[in-house]
Design an enzyme around this catalytic site. Structure first.
Site, PDB file in Angstrom:
ATOM      1  CG  MET A  44      -1.904  -1.184   1.183  1.00 30.18           C
ATOM      2  SD  MET A  44      -3.405  -0.898   2.091  1.00 30.18           S
ATOM      3  CE  MET A  44      -2.779  -0.677   3.744  1.00 30.18           C
ATOM      4  N   GLY A  45       2.122   1.105  -0.466  1.00 27.67           N
ATOM      5  CA  GLY A  45       3.034   2.254  -0.495  1.00 27.67           C
ATOM      6  C   GLY A  45       3.547   2.570   0.894  1.00 27.67           C
ATOM      7  N   GLY A  50      10.928  -3.040   5.694  1.00 33.56           N
ATOM      8  CA  GLY A  50      10.183  -4.306   5.658  1.00 33.56           C
ATOM      9  C   GLY A  50       9.738  -4.623   4.242  1.00 33.56           C
ATOM     10  CG  HIS A  51       6.858  -2.119   2.301  1.00 35.23           C
ATOM     11  ND1 HIS A  51       6.793  -1.001   3.085  1.00 35.23           N
ATOM     12  CD2 HIS A  51       5.618  -2.653   2.307  1.00 35.23           C
ATOM     13  CE1 HIS A  51       5.560  -0.846   3.536  1.00 35.23           C
ATOM     14  NE2 HIS A  51       4.829  -1.844   3.091  1.00 35.23           N
ATOM     15  CG  ASP A 189       0.647  -7.411   7.949  1.00 33.45           C
ATOM     16  OD1 ASP A 189      -0.093  -6.699   8.617  1.00 33.45           O
ATOM     17  OD2 ASP A 189       1.702  -6.992   7.417  1.00 33.45           O
ATOM     18  CD  GLN A 192      -1.882  -8.986   4.335  1.00 31.84           C
ATOM     19  OE1 GLN A 192      -2.727  -8.107   4.492  1.00 31.84           O
ATOM     20  NE2 GLN A 192      -0.628  -8.704   4.052  1.00 31.84           N
ATOM     21  CB  SER A 225       3.003   2.121   6.433  1.00 30.35           C
ATOM     22  OG  SER A 225       3.606   1.245   5.517  1.00 30.35           O
TER      23      SER A 225
END
Ligand code: AMP
Length: 354
Positions: A44-45, A50-51, A189, A192, A225
């Site tokens: 989600m930007g 982490g991303h 997550d 998820q 985020s």
């Protein structure tokens, strides 16, 4: 009209930025014919380390890495932080560009183990992602949704009833659009990841789900985020969740196997910390509520009374940092001035034996 965007204000981007589906599909088909492999990282930007660790892993396992950047409205509840969710497009593109340059440099130095390159960003509008009915966050709202039960009703799903419906729906769309060989999700997550694995299995989706370990701050706080909202005072206290889970993990490592033995010390610690904050002056404290601390089965996420060594378990938790009170004008109170509640989640896997 189908368009692909290549412009970027700071400098030209070395990858394609797609806003529409068709040009991306054409690009993907070309890669397939060239026998290239695609790893998709949905985000989600508001990218952080982490991303980037997901992108690194995707580059190790695929010739081409796709990143989607889309704040999906249907996974936010009606009273949640959709409107204030951080949007940092320029910084995100710079971070991705920097990482891709790192991959290129590594390929020059170590040509025997080439890394894939980040070759496509998919940043659609909501009209593209929800072409017929407007997206709804209402539980009984109409639309085309992917629903997985009972997993989506547990833990995070109990506090955020539309969350996993939104996540599964948007991921199904992203998988259909990009046809990835592999998809990358963060262990951060954890529920998820269980939902996505289940969706891939139950809907016979032709992709491999890869889970990447959680990146943390030096004190243990999981990168998120949403951490930008905390400010210094709440940031210091926010580590309580990781610390509580660590206490539970220590119990497991010491041979404890029952729910009470593993969770009680963690809950006691978290409640004591919460009480400590309550008793401080409003201008000094960072109050938080504990949503849950859970010991669950790794496949179903149902609560368990005892960890079976053949299955292991998931220790997870969620707390909500309450808005900061009596914020001083010179205080670092974070994005939003400390007024927004911040939900934090974290988990540790208790590995099965062998
Ligand atoms: P988000 O942009 O928050 O939807 O996250 C996109 C992906 O990054 C998800 O698969 C997350 O699980 C993953 N992610 C978020 N935070 C972390 C972290 N601290 N470490 C590793 N992966 C993460």
């Amino acid at each position: 009209m189908a368009t692909s965007m290549r412009s970027h204000s700071s400098s030209a981007l070395p990858f394609n930025v797609f806003r529409d589906i068709e040009p991306l599909r054409t690009y993907r088909r070309g890669l397939l014919l060239e026998r290239k492999t695609v790893g998709l990282v949905p985000t989600m930007g508001a990218l952080h380390a982490g991303h980037l660790s997901l992108l690194r892993r995707a580059a190790q396992e695929n010739t081409n890495v796709f990143v989607s950047v889309y704040v999906n409205p249907t996974q936010f509840g009606i009273n949640e932080d959709l409107d204030s969710y951080p949007k940092t497009w320029e910084a995100d593109m710079d971070a991705i560009k920097g990482l891709d340059e790192e991959f290129a440099a590594s390929n020059t130095k170590v040509p025997t183990a080439p890394l894939g390159r980040i070759s496509a960003i998919f940043a659609p509008t909501t009209k593209i992602m929800y072409p017929t009915l407007p997206p709804t966050s209402a539980i009984d709202g109409h639309g085309s949704f992917v629903t997985l039960t009972p997993i989506s009703t547990l833990l995070e799903g109990r506090s955020r009833p539309v969350f996993f419906r939104g996540v599964a729906t948007v991921c199904m769309k992203l998988f259909n659009i990009t046809a990835p060989d592999r998809v990358y999700f963060g262990q951060k997550d954890i529920q998820q990841t269980v939902v996505i694995r289940r969706m891939v299995q139950d809907f016979c989706i032709d992709t491999d789900v890869r889970i990447v370990p959680t990146e943390r701050e030096p004190d243990g706080l999981a990168l998120s985020s949403r951490n930008v909202y905390l400010g210094q005072r709440r940031r210091r206290v926010a580590v309580v969740l990781a610390a509580a889970l660590n206490i539970a993990e220590t119990q497991y490592a010491a041979g404890k196997r029952t729910r009470d033995e593993i969770l009680r010390p963690a809950l006691e610690f978290a409640h004591t910390e919460a009480e400590k904050q309550e008793n401080l002056a409003p201008g000094k404290r960072a109050r938080f509520t504990i949503d849950y601390i859970s010991l669950a089965d790794p496949d179903s996420m149902e609560e368990i009374d005892e960890v079976k060594m053949t299955r292991g378990a998931v220790l997870s938790g969620a707390i909500v940092m309450q808005p900061a009170e009596d914020v001083k004008t010179d205080e670092d109170s974070g994005l939003g001035g400390g007024t927004l509640p911040v939900r934090l989640i974290d988990n540790i896997l208790l590995k099965p034996e062998g």
